[in-house]
Design a protein around this motif. Structure first.
Motif, PDB file in Angstrom:
ATOM      1  N   ASP A 149       0.841  -1.363   0.031  1.00  0.00           N
ATOM      2  CA  ASP A 149       0.002   0.094   0.174  1.00  0.00           C
ATOM      3  C   ASP A 149       0.552   1.671  -0.225  1.00  0.00           C
ATOM      4  OD1 ASP A 149      -2.482  -1.366  -0.503  1.00  0.00           O
ATOM      5  OD2 ASP A 149      -3.080  -0.761   2.531  1.00  0.00           O
ATOM      6  N   PRO A 150       1.944   1.371   0.856  1.00  0.00           N
ATOM      7  CA  PRO A 150       2.869   3.028   0.827  1.00  0.00           C
ATOM      8  C   PRO A 150       3.887   2.624  -0.457  1.00  0.00           C
ATOM      9  CG  PRO A 150       3.406   0.935   2.549  1.00  0.00           C
ATOM     10  CD  PRO A 150       2.120   0.420   2.044  1.00  0.00           C
ATOM     11  N   TYR A 151       3.891   1.804  -1.116  1.00  0.00           N
ATOM     12  CA  TYR A 151       4.673   1.211  -1.750  1.00  0.00           C
ATOM     13  C   TYR A 151       3.940   1.765  -3.594  1.00  0.00           C
ATOM     14  CZ  TYR A 151       8.179  -0.779  -5.740  1.00  0.00           C
ATOM     15  OH  TYR A 151       8.856  -1.617  -6.479  1.00  0.00           O
ATOM     16  N   ALA A 152       2.802   1.404  -3.336  1.00  0.00           N
ATOM     17  CA  ALA A 152       1.872   2.026  -4.268  1.00  0.00           C
ATOM     18  C   ALA A 152       0.921   3.526  -4.108  1.00  0.00           C
ATOM     19  CB  ALA A 152       0.939   1.031  -4.281  1.00  0.00           C
ATOM     20  N   ALA A 153       1.294   4.126  -3.076  1.00  0.00           N
ATOM     21  CA  ALA A 153       0.604   5.644  -3.119  1.00  0.00           C
ATOM     22  C   ALA A 153       2.299   6.249  -3.434  1.00  0.00           C
ATOM     23  CB  ALA A 153       0.695   6.076  -1.286  1.00  0.00           C
ATOM     24  N   ALA A 154       3.099   6.130  -2.793  1.00  0.00           N
ATOM     25  CA  ALA A 154       4.689   6.714  -3.162  1.00  0.00           C
ATOM     26  C   ALA A 154       4.670   6.122  -4.946  1.00  0.00           C
ATOM     27  CB  ALA A 154       5.832   5.808  -2.760  1.00  0.00           C
ATOM     28  N   GLN A 203      -2.042   0.067 -11.324  1.00  0.00           N
ATOM     29  CA  GLN A 203      -2.873   0.318 -11.870  1.00  0.00           C
ATOM     30  C   GLN A 203      -2.304   1.242 -12.266  1.00  0.00           C
ATOM     31  OE1 GLN A 203      -3.354  -2.175 -14.696  1.00  0.00           O
ATOM     32  NE2 GLN A 203      -2.515  -3.298 -12.965  1.00  0.00           N
ATOM     33  N   PHE A 204      -1.243   2.190 -12.720  1.00  0.00           N
ATOM     34  CA  PHE A 204      -0.879   3.590 -13.214  1.00  0.00           C
ATOM     35  C   PHE A 204      -0.736   3.647 -14.714  1.00  0.00           C
ATOM     36  CE2 PHE A 204      -0.514   3.236  -9.047  1.00  0.00           C
ATOM     37  CZ  PHE A 204      -1.093   3.538  -7.945  1.00  0.00           C
ATOM     38  N   GLU A 205      -1.047   4.837 -15.200  1.00  0.00           N
ATOM     39  CA  GLU A 205      -0.852   4.474 -16.604  1.00  0.00           C
ATOM     40  C   GLU A 205       0.426   5.128 -17.029  1.00  0.00           C
ATOM     41  OE1 GLU A 205      -2.570   4.557 -19.691  1.00  0.00           O
ATOM     42  OE2 GLU A 205      -4.103   4.351 -18.971  1.00  0.00           O
TER      43      GLU A 205
END
Length: 393
Positions: A149-154, A203-205
């Motif tokens: 979760d913090p990995y994806a947030a950063a 899942q980010f562009e």
């Protein structure tokens, strides 16, 4: 995080090559965002360059000016940033700021290579790189909430930076060949669920995801190819119907050449006798499962011909050199890029070469060997001469 000794179990009896269906990589409408490395500079990790400066100084102390100059060339090679525990999560923010500064200084868009590597019960078949989460102590939930979760947030917050992320090296290979190991059999369901969760959250562009697919010496045997594709398809399915990946990473932290002019005896019965052949071998099976057959290939270090008596040798192999530099000119339409993922010079563990330190610690003798044996040779970068310095106005 190493190649288990059982990787040939499913393939030892193979003495003939199977006929693979013709591959069709013309389009992947639900996955393909294009090769993310084209038109970008590979981010140079200052933390790794700082470690290489130790090696440069070692060469200078021995009056070896040539290899010191070659080490300066390695300082400028883009390498992946490893995020392998909760304590290293700040490495993401450091890389983001570094990439922004590099773009400002050079005017060139950067692509930041990251590794996501902290599954519960990690490294179930080898143990040299065991992680911080234990399944018996709520490890899967902690992996999701305290690491992913913090990995994806950063990563998600840095929309102005492009990322290529390798997901959990050497994990899913165990699902193909090592379910007979009790600890692996217990861990494999969590590996699948954990990686699927990471895919869903990333899942980010501006992010391209590569699930790790071990290497040709492990999963490239004919009998392992279809099961490998099946495991990858299962994991992507668990991530949800709209989840996308770019492809797969291979040879991470291993020693196989991308294209070998010298075929080792232990590859005799394999169609995947180097990593380019492995990518081609696996791609047809991935396509059959509806998966994108795109690869990145780690060539941060490559064993010299004759260095290994068998494919299963994985620890601080001697002699070894830095391999091909990162490039999108791969000569294989399935391969997006040659990359340097494993930081060459960090030990595989207290094994292999005499005097090797624990896994992840800097092994300067090994780093010196990488520079000396680099193929192709590193182009020397000489320090400026005093005669080249401009005179004071």
């Amino acid at each position: 995080m190493r190649l288990p000794s059982l990787f040939t179990a499913a393939s030892a009896s193979l003495a003939t090559a199977s006929v693979l269906p013709r591959q069709d990589t013309s389009s992947y409408p639900t996955h393909d965002r294009g090769n993310p490395f084209i038109g970008k500079s590979y981010y140079v990790n200052p933390a790794y360059a700082e470690k290489l400066n130790t090696t440069l100084n070692s060469f200078l102390a021995k009056n070896d000016a040539l290899n010191a100059a070659r080490t300066r060339a390695a300082l400028n090679v883009g390498t992946f940033v490893w995020v392998s525990n909760m304590a290293s999560l700040p490495n993401i923010d450091a890389a983001i700021e570094g990439a922004r500064a590099a773009k400002e200084a050079t005017g060139k868009d950067q692509i930041v290579g990251l590794v996501l590597y902290d599954l519960p019960n990690r490294d179930c078949s080898a143990g040299e790189s065991a992680g911080e989460f234990d399944l018996d102590k709520d490890g899967l939930n902690r992996y999701k909430t305290e690491f992913v979760d913090p990995y994806a947030a950063a990563v998600g917050a840095a929309e102005d930076v492009s990322f290529a992320i390798v997901l959990e090296p050497d994990s899913l290979g165990n699902a193909v060949t090592n379910s007979g190991i009790e600890f692996c059999n217990k861990s494999i369901p969590a590996y699948k669920e954990g990686i699927a969760y990471a895919i869903e959250k990333l899942q980010f562009e501006h992010v391209s995801l590569y699930i790790d697919a071990a290497h040709g010496g492990w999963l490239g045997w004919d009998g392992n190819l279809e099961p490998t594709a099946a495991v990858m398809a299962e994991v992507l399915s668990l991530a949800g119907p709209s989840a996308k990946i770019r492809g797969f990473s291979i040879n991470v932290s291993n020693y196989n050449p991308y294209r070998s002019a010298y075929r080792e005896a232990f590859t005799e019965w394999s169609n995947s006798w180097d990593e380019s052949h492995y990518a081609t071998s696996l791609s047809a099976h991935l396509t059959e499962k509806g998966l994108p057959a795109h690869f990145i290939v780690d060539q941060g270090r490559v064993a010299l011909p004759g260095a290994r008596a068998e494919w299963g040798e994985w620890c601080n192999v001697n002699p070894t050199g830095f391999g091909m530099r990162p490039t999108t000119k791969t000569g294989n339409r399935n391969v997006d890029s040659i990359v340097w993922i494993k930081p060459g010079g960090e030990s595989d563990g207290a094994c292999g070469m005499e005097g090797a330190p624990r896994a992840g610690e800097w092994f300067d003798e090994f780093a010196q060997m990488l520079v000396n044996n680099a193929q192709p040779c590193l182009e020397p970068v000489w320090p400026p001469s005093p005669l080249d310095e401009p005179e004071d106005a």
